[in-house]
Every structure is written in structure tokens, then in C-alpha cells.
Enzyme design. Structure first.
Site, PDB file in Angstrom:
ATOM      1  CB  CYS A  48      -0.911  -0.067   1.114  1.00 30.38           C
ATOM      2  SG  CYS A  48      -1.948  -1.405   1.354  1.00 30.38           S
TER       3      CYS A  48
ATOM      4  CG  HIS B 171      -3.137   3.270   2.500  1.00 31.76           C
ATOM      5  ND1 HIS B 171      -3.797   2.928   1.467  1.00 31.76           N
ATOM      6  CD2 HIS B 171      -3.316   1.998   3.396  1.00 31.76           C
ATOM      7  CE1 HIS B 171      -4.108   1.677   1.472  1.00 31.76           C
ATOM      8  NE2 HIS B 171      -3.652   1.017   2.596  1.00 31.76           N
TER       9      HIS B 171
ATOM     10  CG  ASN C 173      -6.521  -1.161   1.573  1.00 29.68           C
ATOM     11  OD1 ASN C 173      -5.937  -0.693   0.782  1.00 29.68           O
ATOM     12  ND2 ASN C 173      -6.164  -1.364   2.821  1.00 29.68           N
TER      13      ASN C 173
HETATM   14  O1  UT7 Z   1      -3.509  -1.389   3.736  1.00 29.76           O
HETATM   15  C1  UT7 Z   1      -3.151  -2.109   4.707  1.00 29.76           C
HETATM   16  C2  UT7 Z   1      -4.038  -3.149   4.874  1.00 29.76           C
HETATM   17  N1  UT7 Z   1      -4.828  -3.411   6.135  1.00 29.76           N
HETATM   18  C3  UT7 Z   1      -5.258  -2.603   6.917  1.00 29.76           C
HETATM   19  O2  UT7 Z   1      -5.211  -1.469   7.010  1.00 29.76           O
HETATM   20  C4  UT7 Z   1      -6.344  -3.144   7.937  1.00 29.76           C
HETATM   21  C5  UT7 Z   1      -6.070  -2.757   9.586  1.00 29.76           C
HETATM   22  N2  UT7 Z   1      -6.893  -3.301  10.257  1.00 29.76           N
HETATM   23  C6  UT7 Z   1      -8.376  -3.000  10.363  1.00 29.76           C
HETATM   24  O3  UT7 Z   1      -8.696  -1.927   9.554  1.00 29.76           O
HETATM   25  C7  UT7 Z   1      -9.149  -3.685  11.387  1.00 29.76           C
HETATM   26  O4  UT7 Z   1      -8.414  -4.370  12.232  1.00 29.76           O
HETATM   27  C8  UT7 Z   1     -10.198  -4.719  10.726  1.00 29.76           C
HETATM   28  C9  UT7 Z   1     -11.231  -3.873   9.985  1.00 29.76           C
HETATM   29  C10 UT7 Z   1      -9.488  -5.382   9.618  1.00 29.76           C
HETATM   30  C11 UT7 Z   1     -11.033  -5.312  11.704  1.00 29.76           C
HETATM   31  O5  UT7 Z   1     -11.474  -4.308  12.737  1.00 29.76           O
HETATM   32  P1  UT7 Z   1     -11.145  -4.642  14.022  1.00 29.76           P
HETATM   33  O6  UT7 Z   1     -12.236  -3.595  15.131  1.00 29.76           O
HETATM   34  O7  UT7 Z   1      -9.895  -4.829  14.518  1.00 29.76           O
HETATM   35  O8  UT7 Z   1     -11.860  -6.227  14.611  1.00 29.76           O
HETATM   36  P2  UT7 Z   1     -11.434  -7.461  15.099  1.00 29.76           P
HETATM   37  O9  UT7 Z   1     -10.413  -8.002  14.008  1.00 29.76           O
HETATM   38  O10 UT7 Z   1     -10.908  -7.035  16.384  1.00 29.76           O
HETATM   39  O11 UT7 Z   1     -12.740  -8.419  15.170  1.00 29.76           O
HETATM   40  C12 UT7 Z   1     -13.827  -8.169  15.929  1.00 29.76           C
HETATM   41  C13 UT7 Z   1     -15.090  -9.068  15.781  1.00 29.76           C
HETATM   42  C14 UT7 Z   1     -14.448 -10.427  15.833  1.00 29.76           C
HETATM   43  O12 UT7 Z   1     -15.579 -11.310  16.322  1.00 29.76           O
HETATM   44  P3  UT7 Z   1     -15.227 -11.606  18.085  1.00 29.76           P
HETATM   45  O13 UT7 Z   1     -13.939 -12.528  18.059  1.00 29.76           O
HETATM   46  O14 UT7 Z   1     -15.159 -10.497  18.816  1.00 29.76           O
HETATM   47  O15 UT7 Z   1     -16.670 -12.572  18.232  1.00 29.76           O
HETATM   48  C15 UT7 Z   1     -14.510 -10.749  14.324  1.00 29.76           C
HETATM   49  O16 UT7 Z   1     -14.714 -12.250  14.217  1.00 29.76           O
HETATM   50  O17 UT7 Z   1     -15.453  -8.675  14.301  1.00 29.76           O
HETATM   51  C16 UT7 Z   1     -15.654 -10.030  13.797  1.00 29.76           C
HETATM   52  N3  UT7 Z   1     -15.442  -9.850  12.513  1.00 29.76           N
HETATM   53  C17 UT7 Z   1     -16.636  -9.755  11.599  1.00 29.76           C
HETATM   54  N4  UT7 Z   1     -17.579  -9.564  11.705  1.00 29.76           N
HETATM   55  C18 UT7 Z   1     -18.637  -9.324  10.669  1.00 29.76           C
HETATM   56  C19 UT7 Z   1     -14.296  -9.692  11.468  1.00 29.76           C
HETATM   57  N5  UT7 Z   1     -14.629  -9.487  10.382  1.00 29.76           N
HETATM   58  C20 UT7 Z   1     -16.053  -9.349  10.336  1.00 29.76           C
HETATM   59  C21 UT7 Z   1     -16.883  -9.040   9.225  1.00 29.76           C
HETATM   60  N6  UT7 Z   1     -18.345  -9.225   9.582  1.00 29.76           N
HETATM   61  N7  UT7 Z   1     -16.560  -9.101   8.024  1.00 29.76           N
END
Ligand code: UT7
Length: 329
Positions: free
Chosen positions: A116, A256, A286
Site C-alpha cells: 500500500c 492511505h 482499500n
Molecule cells: O492497507 C493495509 C491493510 N490493512 C489494514 O489497513 C487493516 C487494518 N486493520 C483494520 O482495519 C481492522 O483491524 C479490521 C477492520 C480489519 C478489523 O476491525 P477490528 O475492530 O480490529 O475487528 P477485530 O479483528 O478485532 O474483530 C472483531 C470481531 C471479531 O469477532 P469476536 O471475536 O469479537 O466475536 C471478528 O470475528 O468482528 C468479527 N469480524 C466480523 N464480523 C462481521 C471480523 N470480520 C468481520 C466481518 N463481519 N467482515
């Protein structure tokens, strides 16, 4: 200032594929919801390329628009750099394919891979090559077909990404925005935070790599989130200090486009008001190396940009890599 004189951003253009996919449509295919995606990321929809539309095709359209904007014909280009993690094929480079499609003379063409951060890395490299005096006019592109490496069985990643391309024409002199400075860095100590494990020399394609879904993008989102804010803040501050600017002098930040919450955290940590940050991730998700030029193209052509404004472009990505760029519009 070190490495001067700097090049001129003569023109910019971008392109996204026609097909729009909103969160509702995704939630019919994957166990997710519009509400989760919007509140956790800020993304509402993204674009996906058609099956026969490849990264070089997205790059081609964005490049045509950038050349048009710059008033430069393809014959004048003597350097093509394409930043991408989703090249049409492992080799030859997407830059070579793009050169042929555009009818650019037989000049230097190569791909650059910094995920990215790729477009900002490519601007830095092209600027350095122009400053060397051996090149006159560079076409710098960020283009991705991320839908080609998305795992539809992994809801933690497949809702985040989209396809698109952005391009810029850089010249040694002339009318346009002035590139002031660059700051690129990387930390390769933990590559598996965000990677595509298979398909390279470490895990060549095999039935096993296909079965284990190794050809898809994999990410530890939470860790990437934390690192992203930290490294972008540091890169921005170091670059501003290096060039003697105070953060209050920054008129526009083009970050980004990964997550609205990352942008908000960055705004707080840099103490630069959120209304100076340009965001279009709600429309495109993204798009990795395409994200900054896609946002820059929209922002630059909007009414909020005035001649003389100072812009800070800042990115992070797999590697980890990071990069910041200062531009006087
Ligand atoms: O360009 C560089 C590339 N990457 C990035 O910039 C990504 C950086 N990270 C992020 O943007 C965030 O960490 C995410 C958007 C990927 C995830 O958000 P988060 O607030 O960190 O969520 P999490 O990974 O802590 O997950 C929270 C919950 C989990 O459930 P439990 O374990 O709390 O029950 C996940 O299983 O959300 C669940 N979850 C979803 N639920 C519905 C994860 N993905 C999804 C989904 N839909 N698509």
C-alpha cells in the site's frame, strides 16, 4: 534541501472499474453485515474489475487520464514505474505490458512492490531518477486488482479491498505541483502480519498451496491497525521536520485509504484536524497501491485545493512499509 532539485507533478488521473459492490451485496455472500463493515471500517462500497479486466487495463485507463491532464503524449515518457502487488502475471512486469498498450517508446519500465506504500515509493524512485538527469518524464502508476487475491472464505479480509488505479506524470520542470520531499521506510521483521504466502520461491504453487488457500491475502488486522497509526505518524513528523515545516502548515493530508478509524487516530496523534484529511474509502475500500493516487486525483481536482497549498501524502502497507511525501500544489 537534500537531493534537490525536485520534480514537478504535471498531471494526475485515476480509474475504477464499473462494477460497484455495496456492503449489502457482500453480506449475501459472506457472513457479515453492512453495519459491521461501515462502523469498523467506514467502507460502504467498492469496485471489482471484470474477469477479463486486468491490472494493466486499469493502469492503462488511469495513465491515459494522467497524460491527458498533463498535456503530455506517450512518446514523451522515458520511464514507467508501476506499483502493484497484483501484477497481471509474475513476469514480465505490468509496467512493460502498460508501455506496449500505451505505445510508449522502448524506455525503462519496471514494477515496484511496496504494497500500500507502493505509489509513494514509486514517486520517490521516479523523482530520484529524474533528478539524476538521465530521465525527463516519468509515468508513475499505482494499480491493483485485489479481487484476484481475496479469500471469500475469510470475512476478516474480503470485505476490505477493492480494485482501481491512479497515475501521475512527473517531469523535471514545467507547470504543476512541486514534489518537496519523501520519506520511505520498512520493517521486515514480521512479514506474516500481511502477506500472500504462496506462489513465490518459498511456497511454489502446488495442490497443497491451493488447498491451504495460500494464494490469497492473509492479514492480522488488529496488529496492522496499531502499527499503521504509529508508523504513519512517525513518517509524517520526520518528513515535516526534515523540511522545516510545522504540522499546522499542512493544508491537506491524503492518507492511505484503509480504514476511517485509522485516519481518525492519525488525525488525533498528528493534531491535524480531521477536516484536512481527504477520504474516499467509503466508495472504493482499500485499493492498496492505487489508494493514494485515487484519493489524490479526486482531491486535487476538488475546489478545496488552492495553488500554493501544502499536501502531505502518507501510507503504510505490507512489509511493513511506510512512506510520506510533501507536495506544494
Ligand atoms: O492497507 C493495509 C491493510 N490493512 C489494514 O489497513 C487493516 C487494518 N486493520 C483494520 O482495519 C481492522 O483491524 C479490521 C477492520 C480489519 C478489523 O476491525 P477490528 O475492530 O480490529 O475487528 P477485530 O479483528 O478485532 O474483530 C472483531 C470481531 C471479531 O469477532 P469476536 O471475536 O469479537 O466475536 C471478528 O470475528 O468482528 C468479527 N469480524 C466480523 N464480523 C462481521 C471480523 N470480520 C468481520 C466481518 N463481519 N467482515
Amino acid at each position: 534541501m537534500s537531493g534537490s532539485p525536485r520534480s514537478i507533478l504535471r498531471g494526475i488521473g485515476s480509474y475504477v472499474p464499473e462494477r460497484k459492490v455495496d456492503n449489502q451485496e457482500l453480506s449475501e455472500k459472506v457472513d457479515t453485515s453492512d453495519e459491521w463493515i461501515r462502523t469498523r471500517t467506514g467502507i460502504k462500497e467498492r469496485r471489482f474489475a471484470a474477469k477479463n479486466e486486468n491490472t494493466s487495463d486499469l493502469a492503462l485507463e488511469a495513465s491515459r487520464r494522467a497524460l491527458d491532464d498533463a498535456g503530455v503524449s506517450p512518446e514523451k515518457i522515458d520511464l514507467v514505474v508501476v506499483a502493484t502487488i497484483t501484477p497481471d502475471m509474475a513476469f514480465p512486469s505490468t509496467a512493460c505490458l502498460l508501455q506496449h498498450k500505451l505505445g510508449i517508446p522502448k524506455v525503462a519500465c519496471f514494477d515496484l512492490e511496496a504494497a500500500c506504500s507502493g505509489f509513494l515509493y514509486a514517486l520517490d524512485v521516479a523523482d530520484g531518477m529524474l533528478s539524476s538527469g538521465r530521465y525527463e518524464c516519468a509515468l508513475v502508476v499505482g494499480a491493483e486488482k485485489l479481487s484476484s487475491i481475496m479469500d471469500w472464505e475469510d470475512r476478516t479480509t474480503c470485505v476490505l479491498f477493492g480494485d482501481g488505479a491512479g497515475a501521475a506524470v512527473l517531469t523535471k520542470e514545467g507547470e504543476g505541483a512541486e514534489m518537496i520531499g519523501f520519506q520511505c521506510g520498512a520493517d521486515g521483521s514480521n512479514p506474516s502480519l500481511l502477506h500472500q504466502p504462496a506462489g513465490g520461491s518459498m511456497q511454489p504453487a502446488s495442490q497443497e498451496t491451493v488447498d491451504s488457500r495460500g494464494h490469497f491475502l492473509k492479514m492480522n488486522g488488529r496488529e496492522i491497525f496499531k502499527s499503521a497509526v504509529r508508523v504513519m505518524e512517525r513518517a509524517a513528523i520526520e518528513l515535516l521536520e526534515k523540511h522545516g515545516f510545522d504540522k499546522n502548515e499542512v493544508d491537506h493530508v491524503i492518507p492511505h485509504q484503509a480504514n476511517a478509524r485509522i485516519v481518525e487516530s492519525l488525525s488525533q496523534r498528528l493534531e491535524i484536524p480531521l477536516d484536512r484529511f481527504y477520504c474516499n474509502l467509503h466508495k472504493f475500500g482499500n485499493t492498496s497501491a492505487a489508494s493514494i493516487p485515487l484519493a489524490l486525483d479526486e482531491a486535487y481536482k476538488s475546489e478545496t485545493f488552492k495553488k500554493g497549498d501544502l499536501g502531505l501524502l502518507v501510507a503504510f502497507g505490507a512489509g511493513l512499509t511506510w512512506s510520506a511525501t510533501l507536495v506544494r500544489f
